[in-house]
Design a protein around this motif. Sequence first.
Motif, mmCIF file in Angstrom:
data_model
loop_
_atom_site.group_PDB
_atom_site.id
_atom_site.type_symbol
_atom_site.label_atom_id
_atom_site.label_comp_id
_atom_site.label_asym_id
_atom_site.label_seq_id
_atom_site.Cartn_x
_atom_site.Cartn_y
_atom_site.Cartn_z
ATOM 1 N N GLN A 1 -12.487 -3.102 -9.035
ATOM 2 C CA GLN A 1 -11.292 -3.833 -8.618
ATOM 3 C C GLN A 1 -10.914 -3.425 -7.200
ATOM 4 O OE1 GLN A 1 -8.098 -4.030 -11.545
ATOM 5 N NE2 GLN A 1 -6.587 -3.809 -9.910
ATOM 6 N N GLU B 1 -3.632 -5.399 0.949
ATOM 7 C CA GLU B 1 -2.413 -6.142 1.283
ATOM 8 C C GLU B 1 -1.776 -5.564 2.543
ATOM 9 O OE1 GLU B 1 0.304 -5.759 -1.943
ATOM 10 O OE2 GLU B 1 0.220 -3.576 -2.012
ATOM 11 N N MET C 1 -11.121 -11.650 -3.504
ATOM 12 C CA MET C 1 -11.138 -10.295 -2.956
ATOM 13 C C MET C 1 -12.288 -9.491 -3.531
ATOM 14 S SD MET C 1 -10.061 -8.083 -0.894
ATOM 15 C CE MET C 1 -8.674 -9.011 -0.199
ATOM 16 N N TYR D 1 -13.457 -3.693 3.864
ATOM 17 C CA TYR D 1 -12.515 -4.640 3.292
ATOM 18 C C TYR D 1 -12.061 -5.617 4.375
ATOM 19 C CZ TYR D 1 -12.024 -0.721 -0.023
ATOM 20 O OH TYR D 1 -12.252 0.304 -0.904
ATOM 21 N N ASN E 1 -8.290 -4.220 -3.890
ATOM 22 C CA ASN E 1 -7.023 -4.836 -3.491
ATOM 23 C C ASN E 1 -6.716 -4.451 -2.045
ATOM 24 O OD1 ASN E 1 -4.443 -6.273 -4.166
ATOM 25 N ND2 ASN E 1 -3.588 -4.282 -3.584
ATOM 26 N N CYS F 1 -9.461 0.802 -4.252
ATOM 27 C CA CYS F 1 -10.696 0.478 -4.962
ATOM 28 C C CYS F 1 -10.728 1.281 -6.266
ATOM 29 C CB CYS F 1 -11.917 0.817 -4.103
ATOM 30 S SG CYS F 1 -13.509 0.590 -4.933
ATOM 31 N N SER G 1 -7.253 5.003 -2.645
ATOM 32 C CA SER G 1 -6.261 4.142 -2.009
ATOM 33 C C SER G 1 -5.850 4.783 -0.694
ATOM 34 C CB SER G 1 -5.040 3.935 -2.913
ATOM 35 O OG SER G 1 -4.362 5.160 -3.127
#
Length: 265
Positions: free
Chosen positions: A254, A258, A198, A191, A256, A7, A72
């Motif tokens: 932002q 994965e 996203m 999340y 993400n 984030c 992260s």
Amino acid sequence: MWLHASCLLDFNIPVDTPFLLMLRPRSGKQQWVGREQYVLKPSISAIEFTDPFGNLCQRLVAPAGSFSVQTSFDIEVADSSDTAFGAFFIPVEQLPEDTLPFLLPSRYCESDRFSKMASSLVQGVAPGYDQCNKIVEYIRTNIKYAPGEGQEIISACEVNERSQAVCRDMAHLGIACCRALSIPARLVVGYLETLQPMDLHAWFEVYVGGRWYTFDPTQDNLKGGRVAIAYGRDAADVAVYTQFGDPVEVLRMQINVEQISPPQY
């Protein structure tokens, strides 16, 4: 499964501004943090504490000018969300004490105004998990999930009068109806790996059958790959950032997520 999530928040700060941040996941029964990074630019001191709901919170004063927060982490989470049709209702007098705050009306979940509606929705349904599932079916059928449409937080009563809503507001309605049936329900922010587009996501959990179970009115099938960041009574308890004083400009947010191979630390 293992996920890598991050984030990034960029702010333009007009004057030195106090912040409360809630961006760190904690390890528990449903997730395990393997590696984590938390970077403030410019680098400033912060104090971390645990709030009444067990969330990890950071307290700081952001300096005037450009300010960013970047987090992260690698985290192991369940690849599917448990379902438990038939899980039993627990009478209030037998509930664990830490679930009791999630029975009461709160700012955005006016459960005291949903007794008749909730009872009518679950008429003839076995008390407990099955009732909660029936409530989610009602929300999914009657309210369209519209990601990105709701900047203003609205309450369960307001959501119930609309034809579309964001994940947070749909969860508020589910929570209010479950609490109206004396079933503990709490909001979760975090999340979801498969979410499109996203963004941060919100869902709710209910306490039946001796544990918490996940419900998500935005999803036709209950997916795994969830990272819980914060738990609370409603959105007032789980803001990922709260600033005090004059408004600040958010230049970028932002997210993400994965899937990754199991790390070899």
